[in-house]
Design a protein around this motif. Structure first.
Motif, PDB file in Angstrom:
ATOM      1  N   LEU B  74       0.290   2.594  12.800  1.00 22.46           N
ATOM      2  CA  LEU B  74       1.002   2.189  11.917  1.00 22.46           C
ATOM      3  C   LEU B  74       1.622   0.711  12.582  1.00 22.46           C
ATOM      4  N   VAL B  75       1.795   0.905  13.863  1.00 23.59           N
ATOM      5  CA  VAL B  75       2.230  -0.377  14.724  1.00 23.59           C
ATOM      6  C   VAL B  75       1.072  -1.515  14.527  1.00 23.59           C
ATOM      7  N   ALA B  76      -0.077  -0.729  14.803  1.00 26.01           N
ATOM      8  CA  ALA B  76      -1.376  -2.094  14.575  1.00 26.01           C
ATOM      9  C   ALA B  76      -1.475  -2.585  13.120  1.00 26.01           C
ATOM     10  N   LYS B  77      -1.017  -1.735  12.176  1.00 19.75           N
ATOM     11  CA  LYS B  77      -1.217  -2.223  10.959  1.00 19.75           C
ATOM     12  C   LYS B  77      -0.094  -3.348  10.567  1.00 19.75           C
ATOM     13  N   ALA B  78       1.222  -3.214  11.025  1.00 17.97           N
ATOM     14  CA  ALA B  78       2.039  -4.265  10.648  1.00 17.97           C
ATOM     15  C   ALA B  78       1.624  -5.540  11.299  1.00 17.97           C
ATOM     16  N   TYR B  79       1.270  -5.433  12.577  1.00 15.94           N
ATOM     17  CA  TYR B  79       0.705  -6.785  13.228  1.00 15.94           C
ATOM     18  C   TYR B  79      -0.227  -7.339  12.072  1.00 15.94           C
ATOM     19  N   GLU B  80      -1.020  -6.630  11.806  1.00 14.84           N
ATOM     20  CA  GLU B  80      -2.324  -7.052  11.170  1.00 14.84           C
ATOM     21  C   GLU B  80      -1.979  -7.545   9.962  1.00 14.84           C
ATOM     22  N   LEU B  81      -1.180  -6.933   8.936  1.00 12.27           N
ATOM     23  CA  LEU B  81      -0.739  -7.370   7.963  1.00 12.27           C
ATOM     24  C   LEU B  81       0.157  -8.531   8.077  1.00 12.27           C
ATOM     25  N   ASP B  82       0.692  -8.682   9.022  1.00  9.38           N
ATOM     26  CA  ASP B  82       1.707  -9.978   9.235  1.00  9.38           C
ATOM     27  C   ASP B  82       0.709 -11.251   9.501  1.00  9.38           C
ATOM     28  N   GLU B  83      -0.181 -11.144   9.968  1.00 10.64           N
ATOM     29  CA  GLU B  83      -1.300 -12.133  10.205  1.00 10.64           C
ATOM     30  C   GLU B  83      -2.092 -12.431   8.681  1.00 10.64           C
ATOM     31  N   ALA B  84      -2.243 -11.447   8.152  1.00 15.77           N
ATOM     32  CA  ALA B  84      -3.120 -11.399   7.133  1.00 15.77           C
ATOM     33  C   ALA B  84      -2.444 -11.924   5.573  1.00 15.77           C
ATOM     34  N   ARG B  96       3.633   0.408   1.652  1.00 17.26           N
ATOM     35  CA  ARG B  96       2.720   1.020   0.941  1.00 17.26           C
ATOM     36  C   ARG B  96       1.630   1.718   1.803  1.00 17.26           C
ATOM     37  N   SER B  97       1.171   1.293   2.775  1.00 18.34           N
ATOM     38  CA  SER B  97       0.396   1.709   3.616  1.00 18.34           C
ATOM     39  C   SER B  97       0.858   2.965   4.323  1.00 18.34           C
ATOM     40  N   PHE B  98       2.061   2.815   4.583  1.00 17.59           N
ATOM     41  CA  PHE B  98       2.714   3.840   5.437  1.00 17.59           C
ATOM     42  C   PHE B  98       3.045   5.165   4.535  1.00 17.59           C
ATOM     43  N   GLU B 100       0.927   5.906   1.802  1.00 14.50           N
ATOM     44  CA  GLU B 100      -0.134   6.430   1.602  1.00 14.50           C
ATOM     45  C   GLU B 100      -0.759   7.197   2.768  1.00 14.50           C
ATOM     46  N   SER B 101      -0.641   6.749   3.987  1.00 18.54           N
ATOM     47  CA  SER B 101      -1.065   7.514   5.250  1.00 18.54           C
ATOM     48  C   SER B 101      -0.458   8.661   5.287  1.00 18.54           C
ATOM     49  N   ALA B 102       0.674   8.592   5.131  1.00 15.15           N
ATOM     50  CA  ALA B 102       1.727   9.774   5.305  1.00 15.15           C
ATOM     51  C   ALA B 102       1.159  10.741   4.316  1.00 15.15           C
ATOM     52  N   ALA B 103       0.726  10.570   3.105  1.00 14.44           N
ATOM     53  CA  ALA B 103       0.467  11.577   2.150  1.00 14.44           C
ATOM     54  C   ALA B 103      -0.608  12.511   2.673  1.00 14.44           C
ATOM     55  N   ALA B 104      -1.502  11.795   3.697  1.00 16.35           N
ATOM     56  CA  ALA B 104      -2.692  12.582   4.105  1.00 16.35           C
ATOM     57  C   ALA B 104      -2.286  13.560   5.263  1.00 16.35           C
ATOM     58  N   ARG B 105      -1.004  13.511   5.690  1.00 16.66           N
ATOM     59  CA  ARG B 105      -0.782  14.248   7.115  1.00 16.66           C
ATOM     60  C   ARG B 105       0.161  15.090   6.373  1.00 16.66           C
ATOM     61  N   ARG B 106      -0.005  16.435   5.989  1.00 15.20           N
ATOM     62  CA  ARG B 106       0.847  17.304   5.632  1.00 15.20           C
ATOM     63  C   ARG B 106       1.608  17.873   6.714  1.00 15.20           C
ATOM     64  N   GLY B 107       2.983  17.988   6.412  1.00  7.07           N
ATOM     65  CA  GLY B 107       3.946  18.449   7.116  1.00  7.07           C
ATOM     66  C   GLY B 107       4.298  17.382   8.343  1.00  7.07           C
ATOM     67  N   LEU B 108       3.568  16.584   8.558  1.00 10.30           N
ATOM     68  CA  LEU B 108       3.895  15.751   9.675  1.00 10.30           C
ATOM     69  C   LEU B 108       5.137  15.016   9.496  1.00 10.30           C
ATOM     70  N   MET B 109       5.407  14.651   8.263  1.00  7.70           N
ATOM     71  CA  MET B 109       6.607  13.940   8.310  1.00  7.70           C
ATOM     72  C   MET B 109       8.013  14.634   8.497  1.00  7.70           C
ATOM     73  N   GLN B 110       7.804  15.916   8.351  1.00  2.40           N
ATOM     74  CA  GLN B 110       9.156  16.659   8.725  1.00  2.40           C
ATOM     75  C   GLN B 110       9.301  16.486  10.320  1.00  2.40           C
ATOM     76  N   THR B 111       8.052  16.807  10.884  1.00  2.00           N
ATOM     77  CA  THR B 111       8.114  16.381  12.378  1.00  2.00           C
ATOM     78  C   THR B 111       8.530  15.137  12.614  1.00  2.00           C
ATOM     79  N   LEU B 112       8.240  14.258  12.087  1.00  2.00           N
ATOM     80  CA  LEU B 112       8.990  12.799  12.186  1.00  2.00           C
ATOM     81  C   LEU B 112      10.265  12.875  12.107  1.00  2.00           C
ATOM     82  N   LYS B 113      10.787  13.586  11.248  1.00  2.00           N
ATOM     83  CA  LYS B 113      12.044  13.604  10.981  1.00  2.00           C
ATOM     84  C   LYS B 113      12.683  14.383  12.207  1.00  2.00           C
TER      85      LYS B 113
END
Lengths: 189, 189
Positions: B74-84, B96-98, B100-113
């Motif tokens: 996600l960090v990489a994506k941020a810099y990439e979008l900043d340039e593009a 948006r990309s955050f 979307e990618s979160a949707a694919a990782r079930r349960g991991l969002m709770q871990t993040l929290k």
DNA sequence: TGCGAAACGGAGGATACCTCCGTATCTTTT
DNA sequence: AAAAGATACGGAGGTATCCTCCGTTTCGCA
């Protein structure tokens, strides 16, 4: 609802135990989180573990029952605010009170989500009630022009839930984030 | 990072096991959720349970490690979008990309929290990286006038997380809810 | 008061957690 | 190349919690 759905009323001891379990579960969840050992809940209620499992076959069933009380009070709150405030303000006020009350109930928001995702029957009933109440308040806000017309009841519930989870441990940010959200619901873009 | 922080490199077998555990944990979390028995993870990785616990003393430690990969991308994506993209659009695109990618990782969002709330050291490192990346993108959006100036990096992260959790099982609503949210972040009320 | 139905309670088998330490493997030294 | 020392491995087993099953108790009705 301490009566077996549609059938003959519960026996007095069963009803008594059901209610004590529910009350103690509520307390235990608040004190120790929703992962508290069910044996503790049973002990607090002064019943055997078997009795707990008879009334609430799974942990989720118990959580649902506890959760139901909260839905009831949120539903009541919606109708209350609808009467007390001008139509353009009731929705925002309700969302505020939702998020605030959620902050006090640690972990239960995740349960709510689990319940939603599970399409459980218990939830279906709560679901209808809360949708009806929020639908009323939302419709008035939209008529009054303080909420854009393409916002749905599901949107409101989902966003509320999202915010509750996000600020569960950062209550000081709740107000600001909610106001951003409300601005988003208002603007016609 | 499979090297003991700052000290001599890990023994070859230790490093190998660390990496296999991480890979299998990632797979097992995706397949069975973050509550999968750790003994299963160890078996999949072909190591003993003791080895798993040596490398990852708690379940959360393992989840953190898995989570770290995602932060990096996600960090990489941020810099990439900043340039593009033009400055006013990169933030929205990243959010948006955050989500979307979160949707694919079930349960991991709770871990993040859980990780966020725990102020863990592992998270502290990720935290700084992601705050820096998002801070850059956010600042540009604010200069470009597409985001109101009083929005903070924490707000963005928290709202992202909230939305991810809320729409984990309702991906079709993700876009609409995010657009409401972005409208709220834009408007000056 | 007595009887059948309903509910109770907790023992105990199953599962998962996590620690501990004897054994195995690697790395370094000579 | 071999031995010593350091490092890592593995899984047995103690502990905790889950949840079922069934003998015992209580309730409600006649």
């Amino acid at each position: 609802m301490p009566t077996s759905a549609g059938e003959r009323p519960m026996r007095a001891d069963a009803r008594r135990n059901y209610e004590r379990l529910l009350a103690e579960a509520k307390g235990a969840f608040l004190e120790h989180g929703v992962d508290v050992p069910l044996e503790d809940v049973a002990r607090r209620a002064g019943v055997g573990i078997g009795t707990l499992y008879r009334h609430f076959p799974t942990r989720l069933a118990l959580q649902e029952a506890v959760y139901r009380d909260q839905v009831d009070s949120l539903v009541a709150k919606a109708y209350e605010l609808d009467e007390a405030l001008p139509p353009g303000e009731a929705l925002a006020a309700w969302m505020r009170s939702f998020v605030e009350s959620a902050a006090a109930r640690r972990g239960l928001m995740q349960t709510l989500k689990a319940v939603i995702d599970k399409h459980s029957e218990v939830f279906a009933r709560c679901h209808d009630e809360i949708r009806e109440a929020v639908g009323l308040v939302l419709a008035r806000a939209q008529e009054a022009g303080t909420v854009r017309p393409d916002v749905t009841v599901s949107d409101v519930l989902r966003l509320n839930h999202a915010l509750s989870v996000a600020t569960e441990h950062a209550p000081q940010d709740t107000g600001r984030l909610l106001s951003f959200l409300l601005d988003g619901l208002r603007s016609q873009s």
